[in-house]
Design a protein around this motif. Structure first.
Motif, PDB file in Angstrom:
ATOM      1  N   ASN A 264       0.838  -1.192   0.000  1.00 40.76           N
ATOM      2  CA  ASN A 264       0.000   0.000   0.000  1.00 40.76           C
ATOM      3  C   ASN A 264       0.871   1.239   0.000  1.00 40.76           C
ATOM      4  N   THR A 265       0.575   2.173  -0.889  1.00 35.99           N
ATOM      5  CA  THR A 265       1.298   3.439  -0.945  1.00 35.99           C
ATOM      6  C   THR A 265       0.604   4.435  -0.034  1.00 35.99           C
ATOM      7  N   GLU A 266       1.316   4.900   0.975  1.00 36.49           N
ATOM      8  CA  GLU A 266       0.709   5.763   1.983  1.00 36.49           C
ATOM      9  C   GLU A 266       0.565   7.202   1.503  1.00 36.49           C
ATOM     10  N   GLN A 267       1.522   7.703   0.711  1.00 39.12           N
ATOM     11  CA  GLN A 267       1.492   9.098   0.316  1.00 39.12           C
ATOM     12  C   GLN A 267       0.434   9.338  -0.750  1.00 39.12           C
ATOM     13  N   SER A 268      -0.316  10.432  -0.615  1.00 35.94           N
ATOM     14  CA  SER A 268      -1.332  10.791  -1.601  1.00 35.94           C
ATOM     15  C   SER A 268      -0.708  11.640  -2.691  1.00 35.94           C
ATOM     16  N   GLY A 269      -1.397  11.704  -3.831  1.00 36.53           N
ATOM     17  CA  GLY A 269      -0.901  12.522  -4.933  1.00 36.53           C
ATOM     18  C   GLY A 269       0.138  11.832  -5.781  1.00 36.53           C
ATOM     19  N   THR A 276       9.090   4.055 -19.461  1.00 35.43           N
ATOM     20  CA  THR A 276       9.512   4.506 -20.794  1.00 35.43           C
ATOM     21  C   THR A 276       8.904   5.852 -21.177  1.00 35.43           C
ATOM     22  N   SER A 277       7.954   6.343 -20.369  1.00 38.12           N
ATOM     23  CA  SER A 277       7.321   7.632 -20.683  1.00 38.12           C
ATOM     24  C   SER A 277       8.124   8.809 -20.122  1.00 38.12           C
ATOM     25  N   ILE A 278       9.147   8.515 -19.341  1.00 40.31           N
ATOM     26  CA  ILE A 278       9.919   9.566 -18.678  1.00 40.31           C
ATOM     27  C   ILE A 278      10.984  10.123 -19.632  1.00 40.31           C
ATOM     28  N   LEU A 279      11.042  11.436 -19.735  1.00 37.86           N
ATOM     29  CA  LEU A 279      12.067  12.123 -20.522  1.00 37.86           C
ATOM     30  C   LEU A 279      12.831  13.064 -19.590  1.00 37.86           C
ATOM     31  N   GLN A 280      14.128  12.864 -19.509  1.00 37.02           N
ATOM     32  CA  GLN A 280      14.963  13.726 -18.687  1.00 37.02           C
ATOM     33  C   GLN A 280      15.778  14.647 -19.595  1.00 37.02           C
ATOM     34  N   LYS A 281      15.601  15.929 -19.387  1.00 39.49           N
ATOM     35  CA  LYS A 281      16.234  16.916 -20.243  1.00 39.49           C
ATOM     36  C   LYS A 281      16.545  18.167 -19.430  1.00 39.49           C
ATOM     37  N   ASP A 282      17.762  18.669 -19.572  1.00 41.05           N
ATOM     38  CA  ASP A 282      18.194  19.883 -18.869  1.00 41.05           C
ATOM     39  C   ASP A 282      17.973  19.751 -17.360  1.00 41.05           C
ATOM     40  N   GLU A 283      18.317  18.580 -16.818  1.00 42.76           N
ATOM     41  CA  GLU A 283      18.210  18.299 -15.388  1.00 42.76           C
ATOM     42  C   GLU A 283      16.771  18.366 -14.876  1.00 42.76           C
ATOM     43  N   LYS A 284      15.810  18.218 -15.756  1.00 43.93           N
ATOM     44  CA  LYS A 284      14.406  18.174 -15.382  1.00 43.93           C
ATOM     45  C   LYS A 284      13.772  16.914 -15.975  1.00 43.93           C
ATOM     46  N   THR A 285      12.628  16.542 -15.394  1.00 46.25           N
ATOM     47  CA  THR A 285      11.939  15.326 -15.822  1.00 46.25           C
ATOM     48  C   THR A 285      10.569  15.696 -16.387  1.00 46.25           C
ATOM     49  N   TYR A 286      10.234  15.108 -17.561  1.00 43.13           N
ATOM     50  CA  TYR A 286       8.988  15.446 -18.237  1.00 43.13           C
ATOM     51  C   TYR A 286       8.257  14.177 -18.675  1.00 43.13           C
ATOM     52  N   VAL A 302       7.433  16.704 -14.158  1.00 40.30           N
ATOM     53  CA  VAL A 302       7.047  15.812 -13.062  1.00 40.30           C
ATOM     54  C   VAL A 302       8.273  15.566 -12.179  1.00 40.30           C
ATOM     55  N   SER A 303       8.026  14.989 -11.011  1.00 41.39           N
ATOM     56  CA  SER A 303       9.108  14.572 -10.109  1.00 41.39           C
ATOM     57  C   SER A 303       9.043  13.059  -9.962  1.00 41.39           C
ATOM     58  N   GLY A 311       8.017  -2.430 -14.440  1.00 44.24           N
ATOM     59  CA  GLY A 311       8.205  -1.584 -15.611  1.00 44.24           C
ATOM     60  C   GLY A 311       7.572  -0.215 -15.491  1.00 44.24           C
ATOM     61  N   ARG A 312       7.047   0.114 -14.330  1.00 43.18           N
ATOM     62  CA  ARG A 312       6.443   1.429 -14.117  1.00 43.18           C
ATOM     63  C   ARG A 312       7.240   2.184 -13.055  1.00 43.18           C
ATOM     64  N   CYS A 313       6.943   3.468 -12.923  1.00 37.75           N
ATOM     65  CA  CYS A 313       7.608   4.266 -11.911  1.00 37.75           C
ATOM     66  C   CYS A 313       6.585   5.174 -11.232  1.00 37.75           C
ATOM     67  N   ILE A 314       6.924   5.583 -10.022  1.00 37.15           N
ATOM     68  CA  ILE A 314       6.057   6.447  -9.235  1.00 37.15           C
ATOM     69  C   ILE A 314       6.527   7.893  -9.402  1.00 37.15           C
ATOM     70  N   ILE A 315       5.575   8.791  -9.724  1.00 35.04           N
ATOM     71  CA  ILE A 315       5.904  10.197  -9.914  1.00 35.04           C
ATOM     72  C   ILE A 315       4.907  11.058  -9.133  1.00 35.04           C
ATOM     73  N   THR A 316       5.241  12.320  -8.978  1.00 35.31           N
ATOM     74  CA  THR A 316       4.306  13.311  -8.438  1.00 35.31           C
ATOM     75  C   THR A 316       4.305  14.513  -9.376  1.00 35.31           C
ATOM     76  N   SER A 317       3.119  15.133  -9.539  1.00 37.65           N
ATOM     77  CA  SER A 317       2.999  16.292 -10.414  1.00 37.65           C
ATOM     78  C   SER A 317       1.688  17.011 -10.133  1.00 37.65           C
ATOM     79  N   ASP A 318       1.756  18.336 -10.060  1.00 37.48           N
ATOM     80  CA  ASP A 318       0.543  19.145  -9.912  1.00 37.48           C
ATOM     81  C   ASP A 318      -0.149  19.367 -11.256  1.00 37.48           C
TER      82      ASP A 318
END
Length: 355
Positions: A264-269, A276-286, A302-303, A311-318
């Motif tokens: 269970n993931t406790e943190q919300s959001g 494979t959807s993650i793109l890292q460019k100029d020290e930022k993640t998109y 995103v963070s 094969g998936r990753c956990i991210i946070t984004s407003d």
């Protein structure tokens, strides 16, 4: 004559315009794969390879030294708790006990006579104390020699199987040297190794199950037993899990398995997206969000929190919400605001999603 020159020129211009229009209409957009953003607030899964272990796996040894007189079981034999497995030559220990028994009877008779006299004030307290302590000493010595004689016999500590005989009859061994390797016949366990990144959030683990290639379609529930508080040489923490067979075929110790952990993931959001959807460019993640209305993609920052084994990753984004569509493959070949063509979903008539 001028009219004849104008007609071919007009035809040429019409053809040129027509070709130009065809070029624009035939422009092809880059093809990308589309996936959906999921909420990570529900259960997530982890998978680790494991190995089946016997609930009890021990090397049995005599508590005294001597020469093996006989081993009563063969490799692979099924044995019951308390069954005699092997025996040392008891001659020396029997002689020792017989001598101590004779000494015990003599000292006991003398001590009882002195204690009887003391009750009638026929002897001194000092003589009585010597008799009492002398009797205690010879009694302890007699019991010790009885135990040593008993230790020349090796019994099965539980129901199980003989894995291997490590010595044969007539061989001389020392006290504590393993003679027989034995495994229990009870429900086996499963062991897995956890990396530190998952060990620290073990409190979020909800339930477990495992599968075996040799038992296709069968899922075995697991019960948590323990996890080592110290990492091994490979910086991994060993977790023990109890198999629940529920009438299914019983796996044997040594079999390989795949363990799935539901946590269970406790943190919300938090959101779950393909790695494979993650793109890292100029020290930022998109990630690129896909708009089906006009087939355009827009980048959103995103963070990234953690990578998962599925094969998936956990991210946070407003700027991102569950249910939105994102580009999951081809992010390195597209630009912000570009129009794309989504890859058709996989179906029975479109195996691989290539049509």
């Amino acid at each position: 004559m001028k009219h004849f020159y104008c007609i071919p020129a007009g035809i040429f211009l019409l053809l040129l315009a027509s070709c130009s229009g065809n070029v624009k209409e035939s422009k092809e957009f880059k093809t990308v794969k589309i996936d959906t953003v999921l909420s990570a607030g529900a259960q997530t899964t982890l998978q680790y390879p494991g190995k089946v272990k016997a609930a009890q796996d021990v090397n049995l040894a005599f508590r005294v030294s001597g020469t093996i007189q006989k081993i009563y079981v063969e490799d692979g034999a099924r044995v019951s708790q308390g069954q005699l497995l092997a025996e040392l030559d008891p001659t020396d220990y029997q002689i020792q006990l017989d001598a101590t028994e004779a000494e015990y009877q003599q000292i006991k008779a003398e001590a009882e006579r002195v204690m009887a006299l003391y009750k009638e004030n026929g002897t001194t307290p000092n003589a009585n104390d010597k008799a009492v302590y002398g009797l205690k000493q010879i009694t302890a010595k007699r019991q010790h020699h009885k135990d040593q004689l008993e230790y020349t016999r090796l019994y099965a500590p539980f129901n199980g199987y003989v894995q291997k005989r490590l010595f044969e009859a007539h061989e001389t061994i020392g006290a504590g040297m393993p003679v027989i390797s034995m495994v229990s016949s009870g429900t086996p366990e499963v062991e897995i190794n956890l990396p530190a990144s998952e060990y620290i959030r073990r409190g979020q683990f909800a339930n477990y199950h495992c599968t075996f290639d040799i038992y296709p379609g069968k899922v075995y529930p697991l019960k948590f037993i323990s996890v080592t508080p110290k990492a091994n040489a490979n910086q991994l923490y060993t977790m023990r899990l109890q198999l629940v067979t529920d009438g299914q075929p019983l796996p044997s110790p040594g079999m390989n398995t795949m363990v799935t952990i539901f946590c269970n993931t406790e943190q919300s959001g938090q959101l779950s997206v393909p790695s494979t959807s993650i793109l890292q460019k100029d020290e930022k993640t998109y990630v690129f969000v896909y708009n089906p209305a006009d087939n355009t993609v827009r980048s959103r920052e995103v963070s990234m929190e953690s990578l998962q084994n599925n094969g998936r990753c956990i991210i946070t984004s407003d700027q991102l919400q569950p249910g939105e569509q994102i580009v999951s493959s081809g992010v390195h070949h597209i630009e912000d605001g570009e129009q794309v063509t989504p890859l058709p979903a996989v179906s029975k008539t479109n195996v691989g999603g290539l049509m």
